[in-house]
Design an enzyme around this catalytic site. Structure first.
Site, PDB file in Angstrom:
ATOM      1  N   LYS A  54      -7.384  25.312-108.832  1.00 20.57           N
ATOM      2  CA  LYS A  54      -6.078  25.506-109.472  1.00 20.57           C
ATOM      3  C   LYS A  54      -5.262  26.607-108.821  1.00 20.57           C
ATOM      4  O   LYS A  54      -4.041  26.653-108.969  1.00 20.57           O
ATOM      5  CB  LYS A  54      -6.240  25.760-110.963  1.00 20.57           C
ATOM      6  CG  LYS A  54      -6.573  24.477-111.714  1.00 20.57           C
ATOM      7  CD  LYS A  54      -5.885  24.412-113.055  1.00 20.57           C
ATOM      8  CE  LYS A  54      -6.086  23.074-113.727  1.00 20.57           C
ATOM      9  NZ  LYS A  54      -7.508  22.765-113.954  1.00 20.57           N
ATOM     10  N   SER A  79      -5.807  28.179-121.618  1.00 18.72           N
ATOM     11  CA  SER A  79      -6.917  29.101-121.842  1.00 18.72           C
ATOM     12  C   SER A  79      -7.973  28.866-120.773  1.00 18.72           C
ATOM     13  O   SER A  79      -9.052  29.401-120.831  1.00 18.72           O
ATOM     14  CB  SER A  79      -7.508  28.883-123.239  1.00 18.72           C
ATOM     15  OG  SER A  79      -7.794  27.520-123.420  1.00 18.72           O
ATOM     16  N   GLU A 205     -13.253  10.829-115.214  1.00 14.98           N
ATOM     17  CA  GLU A 205     -12.993  11.507-116.491  1.00 14.98           C
ATOM     18  C   GLU A 205     -14.251  11.578-117.336  1.00 14.98           C
ATOM     19  O   GLU A 205     -15.164  10.770-117.165  1.00 14.98           O
ATOM     20  CB  GLU A 205     -12.001  10.680-117.321  1.00 14.98           C
ATOM     21  CG  GLU A 205     -10.618  10.623-116.791  1.00 14.98           C
ATOM     22  CD  GLU A 205      -9.744   9.736-117.673  1.00 14.98           C
ATOM     23  OE1 GLU A 205      -8.668  10.201-118.039  1.00 14.98           O
ATOM     24  OE2 GLU A 205     -10.143   8.604-117.988  1.00 14.98           O
ATOM     25  N   GLY A 209     -12.982  11.181-123.097  1.00 14.19           N
ATOM     26  CA  GLY A 209     -11.553  11.391-122.872  1.00 14.19           C
ATOM     27  C   GLY A 209     -11.039  10.513-121.760  1.00 14.19           C
ATOM     28  O   GLY A 209     -10.561  10.999-120.740  1.00 14.19           O
ATOM     29  N   ASP A 211      -8.426   8.706-121.309  1.00 13.50           N
ATOM     30  CA  ASP A 211      -7.010   8.329-121.411  1.00 13.50           C
ATOM     31  C   ASP A 211      -6.451   7.863-120.064  1.00 13.50           C
ATOM     32  O   ASP A 211      -5.608   6.975-120.019  1.00 13.50           O
ATOM     33  CB  ASP A 211      -6.186   9.501-121.940  1.00 13.50           C
ATOM     34  CG  ASP A 211      -6.272  10.704-121.026  1.00 13.50           C
ATOM     35  OD1 ASP A 211      -7.334  11.357-121.020  1.00 13.50           O
ATOM     36  OD2 ASP A 211      -5.312  10.977-120.280  1.00 13.50           O
ATOM     37  N   SER A 305     -14.783  20.745-108.287  1.00 13.83           N
ATOM     38  CA  SER A 305     -13.485  21.351-108.583  1.00 13.83           C
ATOM     39  C   SER A 305     -13.507  22.803-109.051  1.00 13.83           C
ATOM     40  O   SER A 305     -12.511  23.503-108.906  1.00 13.83           O
ATOM     41  CB  SER A 305     -12.740  20.486-109.610  1.00 13.83           C
ATOM     42  OG  SER A 305     -13.514  20.340-110.785  1.00 13.83           O
TER      43      SER A 305
END
Ligand code: PLP
Length: 321
Positions: A54, A79, A205, A209, A211, A305
């Site tokens: 990130k 968070s 995923e 979750g 989606d 990651s």
């Protein structure tokens, strides 16, 4: 309509990140290759600055601020790893940062974010609307809001990890990527499509979750309740407009894995490769391990990651199965 970022934006991001982000190592594992019958190339973003990819997207976005934006600084709500990524990037670029976090966020995360020099504003998850609060603060202070995934500069920055990987090891047959809101997956897909056109790109995923998988099947963005999973970096409720636009065009498929498979991945990384990987960081590898015949004899890229996990929690997860 949203204009999607392109591989040229990834190239520009790579230039901004030069000398700022680590060029993370690509590790191999003879054990993994033998066990699953493929050649694995692990791009280890758990060794990135602040412990996750990130940093790439946040730094790229903040580095593009104009003088007025720089003076007021950046604001984000998170968070997780995005909070630390924005805080560290702001410090490196000499600008203020505000991170909006729930008041029940883990103390270690609050402390880490403050250590990077950001101001932490806390809110009550049960009574306050975090987006409204963040927007109000942004307006009052003239700060620029940097979302964790659905932003062209964030996506372009995240794409630099796959760019480095493919430039270093050459073309791949498949690339597995951990998927939350889709910043890493869509950025990786931009790089893979440009540098290794035959490479299949898969987002992965948590089972609870899915989606993204549902969205790909439905052809539109599907929203879900916050999923219950140990992959806390992938507890997103929906993809973004930009990330979905790229994913539906450039990503071959989206797979899911169970929490038990994530723990198996954590154990493999610890035992065999001597590295600490957070549960979310194991999504991609867990799906590759489950691919069976589909990857036999192939050159398979795996983006690891991140590595930020409370050690007590890490030990408990490994002991628990
Ligand atoms: C944020 C995060 C993800 C998910 O990335 P998206 O860009 O939201 O898809 C995966 N792994 C780690 C460690 C993360 O911090």
């Amino acid at each position: 309509m949203h204009t999607l970022p392109t591989y040229d934006d990834v190239i520009a991001a790579a230039a901004r990140l030069e000398g700022q982000a680590h060029r993370t190592p690509v590790l191999r594992s003879a054990t993994a290759d033998a066990r699953w019958g493929a050649q694995f190339f692990f791009k280890c973003e758990n060794f990135q600055r602040m412990g996750a990819f990130k940093f790439r997207g946040a730094f790229n976005a903040l580095a593009k601020f104009d003088a007025v934006q720089r003076r007021a600084g950046a604001i984000a709500f998170s968070s997780g790893n995005h909070a630390q990524a924005v805080a560290l990037s702001a410090r490196l670029l000499g600008m203020p940062a505000v991170i909006v976090m729930p008041n029940d966020a883990p103390a270690a995360k609050l402390a880490a974010t403050r250590e990077y020099g950001a101001e932490v504003v806390q809110y009550d998850r049960f009574t306050e609307d975090r987006e409204a609060l963040t927007r109000r603060l942004a307006e009052e202070r003239g700060m620029t809001l940097i979302p964790p995934y659905d932003h062209p500069d964030v996506i372009a920055g995240q794409g630099t990890a796959a760019k480095e990987l493919i430039e270093e090891v050459g073309a791949l047959d498949a690339l597995y990527v951990c998927l939350g809101g889709g910043g890493l997956t869509s950025g990786s897909a931009l790089s893979a499509r440009a540098l290794a056109p035959g490479c299949k790109v898969y987002g992965v995923e948590p089972e609870a979750g899915n989606d993204g998988q549902q969205s790909l099947r439905a052809g539109h963005i599907v929203h879900i309740e916050t999923p219950k999973t140990i992959a806390d970096g992938a507890q997103t409720q929906h993809l973004g407009e930009y990330t979905f636009g790229i994913i539906r065009r450039d990503v071959t498929d989206i797979f899911t894995v169970s929490d038990a498979q994530l723990v198996d991945g954590m154990r493999f990384f610890a035992e065999r490769m001597k590295m600490v990987v957070e549960p979310t960081g194991c999504l991609a590898f867990a799906a590759a391990c489950a691919a069976g015949e589909a990857i036999r004899g192939q050159r398979v890229g795996v983006i690891v990651s991140g590595g930020n996990v409370d050690l007590g929690r890490y030990a408990a997860l490994l002991a628990g199965s």
